[in-house]
Scaffold this motif. Structure first.
Motif, mmCIF file in Angstrom:
data_model
loop_
_atom_site.group_PDB
_atom_site.id
_atom_site.type_symbol
_atom_site.label_atom_id
_atom_site.label_comp_id
_atom_site.label_asym_id
_atom_site.label_seq_id
_atom_site.Cartn_x
_atom_site.Cartn_y
_atom_site.Cartn_z
ATOM 1 N N LEU A 216 30.368 -17.218 -7.993
ATOM 2 C CA LEU A 216 29.458 -18.224 -8.542
ATOM 3 C C LEU A 216 28.937 -19.120 -7.422
ATOM 4 C CD1 LEU A 216 28.208 -19.756 -11.000
ATOM 5 C CD2 LEU A 216 30.288 -21.121 -11.044
ATOM 6 N N LEU A 217 29.842 -19.545 -6.544
ATOM 7 C CA LEU A 217 29.457 -20.438 -5.451
ATOM 8 C C LEU A 217 28.444 -19.757 -4.529
ATOM 9 C CD1 LEU A 217 29.758 -23.082 -3.927
ATOM 10 C CD2 LEU A 217 31.867 -22.215 -2.904
ATOM 11 N N ALA A 218 28.681 -18.496 -4.216
ATOM 12 C CA ALA A 218 27.745 -17.755 -3.348
ATOM 13 C C ALA A 218 26.365 -17.660 -4.000
ATOM 14 C CB ALA A 218 28.291 -16.358 -3.061
ATOM 15 N N ALA A 219 26.356 -17.440 -5.315
ATOM 16 C CA ALA A 219 25.090 -17.340 -6.047
ATOM 17 C C ALA A 219 24.362 -18.687 -6.041
ATOM 18 C CB ALA A 219 25.346 -16.882 -7.483
ATOM 19 N N VAL A 220 25.127 -19.788 -6.182
ATOM 20 C CA VAL A 220 24.536 -21.132 -6.156
ATOM 21 C C VAL A 220 23.901 -21.398 -4.788
ATOM 22 C CG1 VAL A 220 25.084 -23.621 -6.168
ATOM 23 C CG2 VAL A 220 25.981 -22.125 -7.965
ATOM 24 N N VAL A 221 24.623 -21.086 -3.727
ATOM 25 C CA VAL A 221 24.118 -21.306 -2.361
ATOM 26 C C VAL A 221 22.799 -20.556 -2.157
ATOM 27 C CG1 VAL A 221 24.589 -20.890 0.100
ATOM 28 C CG2 VAL A 221 26.396 -21.788 -1.387
ATOM 29 N N ASP A 222 22.762 -19.300 -2.599
ATOM 30 C CA ASP A 222 21.567 -18.468 -2.456
ATOM 31 C C ASP A 222 20.402 -19.055 -3.280
ATOM 32 O OD1 ASP A 222 20.145 -16.039 -1.667
ATOM 33 O OD2 ASP A 222 20.297 -15.488 -3.790
ATOM 34 N N THR A 223 20.689 -19.446 -4.524
ATOM 35 C CA THR A 223 19.655 -19.975 -5.428
ATOM 36 C C THR A 223 19.067 -21.278 -4.893
ATOM 37 O OG1 THR A 223 20.830 -19.006 -7.297
ATOM 38 C CG2 THR A 223 19.217 -20.680 -7.830
ATOM 39 N N VAL A 224 19.930 -22.167 -4.406
ATOM 40 C CA VAL A 224 19.476 -23.466 -3.886
ATOM 41 C C VAL A 224 18.582 -23.258 -2.663
ATOM 42 C CG1 VAL A 224 20.216 -25.645 -2.819
ATOM 43 C CG2 VAL A 224 21.441 -24.739 -4.803
ATOM 44 N N ASN A 225 19.001 -22.399 -1.761
ATOM 45 C CA ASN A 225 18.202 -22.175 -0.552
ATOM 46 C C ASN A 225 16.841 -21.568 -0.867
ATOM 47 O OD1 ASN A 225 19.603 -23.165 1.868
ATOM 48 N ND2 ASN A 225 21.249 -21.812 1.191
ATOM 49 N N LYS A 226 16.799 -20.657 -1.838
ATOM 50 C CA LYS A 226 15.508 -20.072 -2.240
ATOM 51 C C LYS A 226 14.596 -21.151 -2.820
ATOM 52 C CE LYS A 226 16.600 -15.226 -3.148
ATOM 53 N NZ LYS A 226 17.361 -14.392 -4.092
ATOM 54 N N CYS A 227 15.180 -22.028 -3.632
ATOM 55 C CA CYS A 227 14.402 -23.093 -4.261
ATOM 56 C C CYS A 227 13.886 -24.083 -3.215
ATOM 57 C CB CYS A 227 15.248 -23.816 -5.305
ATOM 58 S SG CYS A 227 14.345 -25.112 -6.172
ATOM 59 N N LEU A 228 14.770 -24.520 -2.302
ATOM 60 C CA LEU A 228 14.371 -25.492 -1.280
ATOM 61 C C LEU A 228 13.296 -24.936 -0.348
ATOM 62 C CD1 LEU A 228 17.833 -27.089 -0.369
ATOM 63 C CD2 LEU A 228 15.986 -28.149 -1.683
ATOM 64 N N ALA A 229 13.319 -23.617 -0.153
ATOM 65 C CA ALA A 229 12.303 -22.991 0.706
ATOM 66 C C ALA A 229 10.906 -23.127 0.109
ATOM 67 C CB ALA A 229 12.649 -21.511 0.912
ATOM 68 N N GLU A 230 10.847 -23.341 -1.216
ATOM 69 C CA GLU A 230 9.543 -23.466 -1.889
ATOM 70 C C GLU A 230 9.031 -24.906 -1.939
ATOM 71 O OE1 GLU A 230 10.052 -21.697 -5.715
ATOM 72 O OE2 GLU A 230 9.707 -19.680 -4.961
ATOM 73 N N ALA A 231 9.792 -25.839 -1.383
ATOM 74 C CA ALA A 231 9.409 -27.258 -1.456
ATOM 75 C C ALA A 231 7.962 -27.538 -1.024
ATOM 76 C CB ALA A 231 10.390 -28.098 -0.639
ATOM 77 N N PRO A 232 7.442 -26.880 0.027
ATOM 78 C CA PRO A 232 6.060 -27.178 0.442
ATOM 79 C C PRO A 232 5.017 -26.921 -0.657
ATOM 80 C CG PRO A 232 7.211 -26.020 2.194
ATOM 81 C CD PRO A 232 8.110 -25.987 0.991
ATOM 82 N N LYS A 233 5.313 -26.005 -1.571
ATOM 83 C CA LYS A 233 4.391 -25.759 -2.696
ATOM 84 C C LYS A 233 4.188 -27.011 -3.531
ATOM 85 C CE LYS A 233 3.988 -21.130 -4.293
ATOM 86 N NZ LYS A 233 4.291 -20.065 -5.181
ATOM 87 N N TYR A 234 5.202 -27.876 -3.521
ATOM 88 C CA TYR A 234 5.173 -29.099 -4.334
ATOM 89 C C TYR A 234 4.892 -30.326 -3.472
ATOM 90 C CZ TYR A 234 7.478 -25.763 -7.383
ATOM 91 O OH TYR A 234 7.767 -24.637 -8.123
ATOM 92 N N GLY A 235 4.459 -30.084 -2.226
ATOM 93 C CA GLY A 235 4.153 -31.200 -1.336
ATOM 94 C C GLY A 235 5.394 -31.886 -0.794
ATOM 95 N N LEU A 236 6.523 -31.173 -0.791
ATOM 96 C CA LEU A 236 7.781 -31.731 -0.266
ATOM 97 C C LEU A 236 8.224 -30.912 0.952
ATOM 98 C CD1 LEU A 236 9.540 -32.226 -3.722
ATOM 99 C CD2 LEU A 236 8.673 -34.055 -2.259
ATOM 100 N N THR A 237 9.215 -31.413 1.669
ATOM 101 C CA THR A 237 9.646 -30.752 2.902
ATOM 102 C C THR A 237 10.926 -29.951 2.700
ATOM 103 O OG1 THR A 237 8.749 -32.660 4.058
ATOM 104 C CG2 THR A 237 10.114 -31.190 5.354
ATOM 105 N N SER A 238 10.936 -28.725 3.203
ATOM 106 C CA SER A 238 12.134 -27.869 3.131
ATOM 107 C C SER A 238 13.114 -28.252 4.229
ATOM 108 C CB SER A 238 11.746 -26.403 3.348
ATOM 109 O OG SER A 238 10.935 -25.950 2.315
ATOM 110 N N PRO A 239 14.400 -27.873 4.070
ATOM 111 C CA PRO A 239 15.360 -28.071 5.162
ATOM 112 C C PRO A 239 14.928 -27.260 6.383
ATOM 113 C CG PRO A 239 16.471 -27.315 3.146
ATOM 114 C CD PRO A 239 15.010 -27.232 2.896
ATOM 115 N N THR A 240 15.267 -27.741 7.570
ATOM 116 C CA THR A 240 14.878 -27.001 8.778
ATOM 117 C C THR A 240 15.666 -25.706 8.903
ATOM 118 O OG1 THR A 240 16.417 -28.437 9.967
ATOM 119 C CG2 THR A 240 14.073 -28.963 10.140
ATOM 120 N N LYS A 241 16.890 -25.698 8.381
ATOM 121 C CA LYS A 241 17.630 -24.424 8.364
ATOM 122 C C LYS A 241 18.402 -24.280 7.051
ATOM 123 C CE LYS A 241 21.509 -26.049 11.282
ATOM 124 N NZ LYS A 241 21.093 -27.375 11.735
ATOM 125 N N THR A 242 18.798 -23.043 6.787
ATOM 126 C CA THR A 242 19.513 -22.721 5.543
ATOM 127 C C THR A 242 20.748 -23.600 5.385
ATOM 128 O OG1 THR A 242 18.776 -20.462 5.809
ATOM 129 C CG2 THR A 242 20.555 -20.808 4.268
#
Length: 381
Positions: free
Chosen positions: A91-117
């Motif tokens: 579950l934890l591994a799936a959460v980590v993967d899901t969060v990183n995928k979501c944060l990578a899309e931040a620029p679509k919403y005018g927000l900034t993504s993390p510089t690294k995973t």
């Protein structure tokens, strides 16, 4: 209340809730309710999914980045105990993967993504950062990452709710409703069933809306709705907003009420008796989650009544965002004694008189409060 004072907070909150809804849609699409890795049972037997933890991590990270982690106090539903257990590694591994995928899309919403995973320990840290107890002083963000987990698991209604409380008062409310249908009649139907049916016979255009985000600032006298922008859309920020108002129906015989689907923490029989005594004739909409508040704010229903069973304490994250949006859209929300809800006492709505009553207007509200007083003594609550 200066609306400008909270414009930055509102802007960030709305964008973050759009991101969180997109995350939830992605998880729900790939969700199999029998998958034990994705659904863990919390100590109180409520279902917790990958989406709950992933949304909490995403919102926590984005708010901390936007306002500075030392300035951000977050009251939220989940803690990391279940997620840190030895049997939760999948579950934890799936959460980590899901969060990183979501944060990578931040620029679509005018927000900034993390510089690294973000790594596992960082994700656990941002989830556990949401451990504020709220209270009457200072600013506290209040998050329900997936309100209506059962609705989520069943492919039905659920909400992502984010509010800002300042000095005990709710000043911002944002409510994401990823499965909110365009037609009011579809609210009470099982969403998944209708999606299956609509695949068999192509639905009319716009029968299924892709969901929406509603928001309001205290004192503005305005509530707004935007169609959901999700990660798969070509659409990018900004999303256009339309003002919403409560329904003008004030005759109980014509009014539609909402009530919780779950019987576990609400007294359906008292609500039914009350509806009868007030003269409500329309069959109630049984809706999961804070979507009930959304339905009133948008004018799809006029009344939401919830009388908790003895011993159940209402939590602030289940109501804060929805209450403010209904009020700013022109509605009235109080406890069953007619008093405003008190969000200043920590994580629970302390001092709640019997239950919660939300109405599209003062006339209906007064009739229901009067009926509560008349019916209460003969009830078995």
């Amino acid at each position: 209340m200066e609306v400008e004072k909270y414009s930055k907070e509102l802007d960030i909150a709305v964008r973050v809730v759009h991101m969180a809804c997109s995350l939830c849609q992605r998880v729900q699409k790939g969700f199999v309710s029998t998958d034990s890795e994705q659904v863990k049972s919390k100590d109180d037997d409520s279902l917790v999914t990958m989406a709950d933890y992933s949304v909490q991590a995403t919102v926590s990270w984005m708010l901390s980045e936007s306002f500075g982690s030392q300035n951000v106090s977050i009251v939220a539903e989940e803690d990391v105990q279940t997620l840190s257990r030895a049997d939760s590694t999948g579950l934890l591994a799936a959460v980590v993967d899901t969060v990183n995928k979501c944060l990578a899309e931040a620029p679509k919403y005018g927000l900034t993504s993390p510089t690294k995973t973000l790594g596992t320990s960082q994700i656990l840290e941002v989830i556990s950062r949401c451990n504020s107890a709220g209270g009457a002083k200072g600013r506290h963000w209040v998050l329900d990452p997936v309100d209506g987990t059962l609705g989520f698991v069943r492919g039905d209604q659920y909400a992502v709710a984010l509010a800002l409380i300042e000095d005990g008062k709710v000043v911002i409310g944002v409510l994401g409703c990823p499965n909110y249908p365009m037609k009011k009649e579809l609210l009470s139907y099982h969403y998944q069933y209708h999606q299956t049916m609509s695949k068999l016979s192509p639905p009319a255009i716009n029968m299924w809306e892709k969901g929406c985000v509603m928001h309001a600032i205290k004192g503005s006298g305005e509530a707004w709705i935007q169609p959901l922008i999700n990660g798969e859309d070509k659409l990018q920020w900004p999303s256009s907003a339309t003002q919403i108002r409560v329904s003008s129906i004030d005759d109980p015989a014509l009014a539609t009420s909402c009530e919780p689907v779950e019987k576990a923490n609400s007294n359906h029989s008292f609500t039914e008796g009350l509806a009868h005594s007030v003269g409500l004739r329309t069959k109630p909409l049984r809706v999961y989650s804070m979507v009930k508040y959304a339905a009133i704010a948008r004018g799809d229903a006029e009344i939401f009544m919830k009388f908790a069973r003895s011993g159940y304490k209402e939590k602030i994250w289940d109501h804060a965002a929805g209450v403010l949006i209904v009020e700013e859209a022109g509605g009235v929300v109080t406890d069953a004694g007619g008093h405003p809800l008190d969000f200043s006492k920590g994580i629970y709505l302390e001092g709640l008189d019997r239950g919660i009553i939300a109405c599209s207007g003062a006339t209906l509200h007064e009739k229901i409060i009067s009926a509560v007083y008349a019916s209460w003594d003969s009830s078995n609550l």
